[in-house]
Design a protein around this motif. Structure first.
Motif, PDB file in Angstrom:
ATOM      1  N   THR A  39       0.799  -1.226   0.000  1.00 26.78           N
ATOM      2  CA  THR A  39       0.000   0.000   0.000  1.00 26.78           C
ATOM      3  C   THR A  39       0.837   1.284   0.000  1.00 26.78           C
ATOM      4  N   VAL A  40       2.149   1.171   0.247  1.00 31.17           N
ATOM      5  CA  VAL A  40       2.954   2.380   0.417  1.00 31.17           C
ATOM      6  C   VAL A  40       3.054   3.180  -0.876  1.00 31.17           C
ATOM      7  N   LEU A  41       2.912   2.532  -2.039  1.00 29.69           N
ATOM      8  CA  LEU A  41       3.078   3.221  -3.317  1.00 29.69           C
ATOM      9  C   LEU A  41       1.858   4.052  -3.701  1.00 29.69           C
ATOM     10  N   HIS A  42       0.706   3.787  -3.092  1.00 26.03           N
ATOM     11  CA  HIS A  42      -0.531   4.425  -3.528  1.00 26.03           C
ATOM     12  C   HIS A  42      -0.441   5.949  -3.487  1.00 26.03           C
ATOM     13  N   VAL A  43       0.131   6.493  -2.434  1.00 26.59           N
ATOM     14  CA  VAL A  43       0.198   7.948  -2.314  1.00 26.59           C
ATOM     15  C   VAL A  43       1.345   8.532  -3.128  1.00 26.59           C
ATOM     16  N   ALA A  44       2.251   7.659  -3.642  1.00 33.13           N
ATOM     17  CA  ALA A  44       3.379   8.149  -4.432  1.00 33.13           C
ATOM     18  C   ALA A  44       3.083   8.158  -5.924  1.00 33.13           C
ATOM     19  N   VAL A  45       1.889   7.712  -6.324  1.00 37.79           N
ATOM     20  CA  VAL A  45       1.559   7.623  -7.755  1.00 37.79           C
ATOM     21  C   VAL A  45       1.666   8.978  -8.459  1.00 37.79           C
ATOM     22  N   PRO A  46       1.143  10.080  -7.894  1.00 40.62           N
ATOM     23  CA  PRO A  46       1.300  11.374  -8.588  1.00 40.62           C
ATOM     24  C   PRO A  46       2.764  11.752  -8.809  1.00 40.62           C
ATOM     25  N   ALA A  47       3.622  11.521  -7.819  1.00 41.90           N
ATOM     26  CA  ALA A  47       5.040  11.860  -7.973  1.00 41.90           C
ATOM     27  C   ALA A  47       5.707  10.970  -9.018  1.00 41.90           C
ATOM     28  N   VAL A  48       5.342   9.666  -9.038  1.00 42.67           N
ATOM     29  CA  VAL A  48       5.883   8.763 -10.056  1.00 42.67           C
ATOM     30  C   VAL A  48       5.449   9.205 -11.451  1.00 42.67           C
ATOM     31  N   THR A  49       4.184   9.602 -11.579  1.00 37.50           N
ATOM     32  CA  THR A  49       3.655  10.045 -12.872  1.00 37.50           C
ATOM     33  C   THR A  49       4.385  11.288 -13.367  1.00 37.50           C
ATOM     34  N   GLU A  50       4.655  12.217 -12.470  1.00 43.52           N
ATOM     35  CA  GLU A  50       5.334  13.453 -12.861  1.00 43.52           C
ATOM     36  C   GLU A  50       6.781  13.203 -13.264  1.00 43.52           C
TER      37      GLU A  50
END
Length: 628
Positions: A39-50
């Motif tokens: 679950t730790v990646l869920h909140v990092a998706v916007p940063a990964v996308t950018e």
């Protein structure tokens, strides 16, 4: 099942000592890392996308590759650990997980990140069933095992709930790769610790490992979970991209089951499913996870999109659920011994259903006390259910099938999570979409786009601006809250269905693997060095002693006639007196012996009876052995 212990690592000898709790600590740290990574990646998706600029398909696989691969390989690695050694596979999982985390943290392209997530899923599939099967092996006493499973399930809940909080903190203060980087130092510590502390254990290793069956199970679970996830993402039932994998996966699972039933040495003994307690426990795990993951997803959207909380604040709001789950796990063993599996699972479902109905009172404005009370009841009820279901499932499985049983439990866990997102997400979309799509006074293209999700509705409202934008925004918010209420009611119905299913579970918790009430392992299952001998050097009368592992049956010198059994080690007893009896020649009914005399078995049929001198030599030899 055999447990091998080396002389150079006595800390691994956990056959009844306090070191088993050290083993539990190592296993829980392993599970915590795997649960966090889910679950730790869920909140990092916007940063990964950018940063990496993935397209829509690549972003979907970045998020889904880990749970899909992990779920599909659980049965393969769970049963493989029964054959090659659970500790060996667990240590390999540590190494794979740590290496994949390093690759993911510094991934330069979306393709590399997807590959790293696949390896993380493979490492997680090695770790998860191994932790539970080693736990089953280290704690033979069911009451102690119940306590250990309570701690184990609480750690899993803590990891899953803490992931978004930790991820939000790391992304806000560092960069998105830090959510993977934290695994590396922990794995560097736990790998040597596990190699030194964990005992090696194996299950039934007879016959060849069914490679084709393992591949069929992996493909079947992968297709089924992928199809369910795509249905939950909005694909229609007639969309081949969703129904194709789902049907193919179901077909492979059916073929896998048929193959296992025909094989002499199957990967998973399908006879376990003929036990009502085992099958019901697996079904209860699926229903509990269906409710938990689906509701958590919708609750996160509510907290962020309706109440306007940040990802970190959202994670903090969910912490009461985590603390309640920890309390349920810590008290689960006591509760289970007092009320039994049936009432514990049933009332856990009922309590969760009540918490879900309480959350129906949520509306457009923040009500912190209501949310806290609902989340506490939700976490306590669901963790109570999951604990009792896991404990019943694992206790019903034979010890040599512990790896396969753990893999089934973890697969049902993952399948329930996927079904929860698909089913409750579909209910939510069905209640939310029509009021927004049919809204008048707004361009049709904008209303149709806003009907996909509340996030898109906000984007369309901002683009329109003015009165039309405000109307679209207000309508979408009310439609989302209405859909949330409908979804909660449906969830409550499913939870009550689980409470009805729990009636098939045993009424009472039966102790196994130890002398009930003592917490000690019977002598026949203890290592040879741990079998107590009386101070006199002779076994106590009436107390059976176990032949040490690998010790051949002792016979007389050259005559093939077994020597006398140790005093008090009966094969045949008299009625109610506990005194060994000699069997009549030819296998007749036992005859009572003088309690002061040793019993010498009659010679087998067709052989001459031993002489008096031979009997004396046999008695002397038997007496000498009994003194060791």
């Amino acid at each position: 099942m055999s447990v091998t212990t080396t002389a150079g690592a006595r800390l691994r000898s956990v056959g009844g000592g306090a070191n088993r709790w050290v083993v539990l600590f190592v296993l829980c740290v392993s599970l915590l890392l795997v649960a966090l990574d889910a679950t730790v990646l869920h909140v990092a998706v916007p940063a990964v996308t950018e940063d990496l600029r993935p397209n829509g398909v690549e972003l979907l696989w970045i998020v889904d590759a880990y749970p899909l691969v992990c779920a599909s390989l659980l049965i393969m690695f769970g049963t493989l650990g029964d054959r090659v050694g659970r500790r060996r596979l667990l240590l390999l999982g540590y190494a794979v997980f740590g290496a994949a985390s390093a690759v993911a943290a510094f991934a330069p392209t979306p393709e590399v990140l997807i590959g790293a997530r696949v390896l993380l899923g493979a490492g997680g599939a090695m770790i998860m069933p191994a932790t539970l099967s080693i736990l089953r092996d280290v704690f033979p006493d069911r009451r102690e095992r119940a306590t250990a499973i309570g701690i184990w399930t609480a750690v899993a809940a803590v990891g899953a709930a803490t992931g978004p909080v930790l991820g939000g903190f790391l992304v806000e203060n560092f960069w998105w790769g830090s959510v993977f980087l934290i695994n590396i130092p922990l794995m560097a510590l736990i790998l040597p610790a596990g190699k030194w502390l964990l005992p090696e254990s194996r299950g039934d290793s007879e016959g060849p490992w069914d490679v084709l069956g393992a591949l069929m199970a992996a493909g079947g679970v992968l297709g089924a979970v992928l199809g369910v996830k795509r249905l939950g993402a909005g694909h229609g039932l007639l969309d081949p991209g969703a129904t194709g994998p789902l049907l193919a996966g179901c077909l492979l699972v059916v073929l896998f089951v048929r193959r296992q039933r025909r094989r002499t040495h199957p990967l998973i003994d399908m006879r376990m499913f003929s036990r009502a307690a085992f099958t019901t426990s697996v079904g209860c795990i699926v229903l509990a996870m269906l409710a938990l993951v689906g509701l958590e997803l919708i609750a996160v959207q509510y907290l962020q999109l309706i109440l306007g909380l940040s990802p970190l604040e959202t994670g903090l709001r969910l912490l009461p659920l985590t603390f309640a789950a920890m309390a349920a796990g810590a008290t689960g063993s006591y509760t289970l011994s007092r009320v039994g599996p049936r009432r514990m699972v049933g009332w856990g479902f009922v309590l969760t259903a009540g918490a879900v109905l309480l959350l129906v009172l949520m509306g457009q404005h923040d009500r912190p006390l209501l949310l806290t009370a609902g989340f506490v009841l939700l976490g306590f009820g669901l963790q109570t259910t999951l604990f009792a279901a896991y404990e019943s499932m694992l206790s019903e499985a034979p010890p040599e099938q512990a790896g396969g049983a753990a893999a089934i439990g973890e697969t049902s866990y993952q399948l329930g999570a996927g079904m929860g997102i698909a089913l409750l997400g579909s209910v939510m979309n069905a209640a939310y979409g029509p009021p927004v799509a049919g809204l008048g006074g707004v361009p049709r293209s904008a209303s149709e786009a806003a009907a996909h999700s509340l996030g898109e509705a906000y984007q369309e409202a901002e683009r329109l601006g003015g009165a039309a934008g405000d109307l679209l925004r207000t309508t979408a918010r009310h439609a989302f809250v209405h859909g949330l209420h409908v979804t909660l009611v449906v969830s409550a119905g499913l939870l009550l269905l689980g409470a009805a299913a729990a009636l098939r579970l045993p009424r009472r918790m039966e102790a196994s693997g130890a002398v009930e009430g003592t917490g000690t392992v019977p002598a026949a299952r203890m290592p040879a060095a741990d079998i107590p001998e009386p101070a006199s050097g002779r076994p106590d009368p009436g107390v059976p002693t176990a032949r040490r592992a690998g010790e051949p049956e002792h016979r007389g010198e050259g005559d093939g006639v077994p020597t006398a059994r140790r005093a008090g080690e009966p094969e045949h007893r008299g009625e109610g007196d506990g005194v060994p009896t000699a069997r009549r020649a030819g296998g007749g009914a036992p005859l009572p012996c003088d309690p002061q005399a040793r019993s010498v078995p009659e010679a087998p049929a067709g052989r001459r009876a031993p002489s008096a001198d031979e009997r004396e030599r046999a008695e002397a030899a038997g007496s000498g052995r009994a003194a060791h």
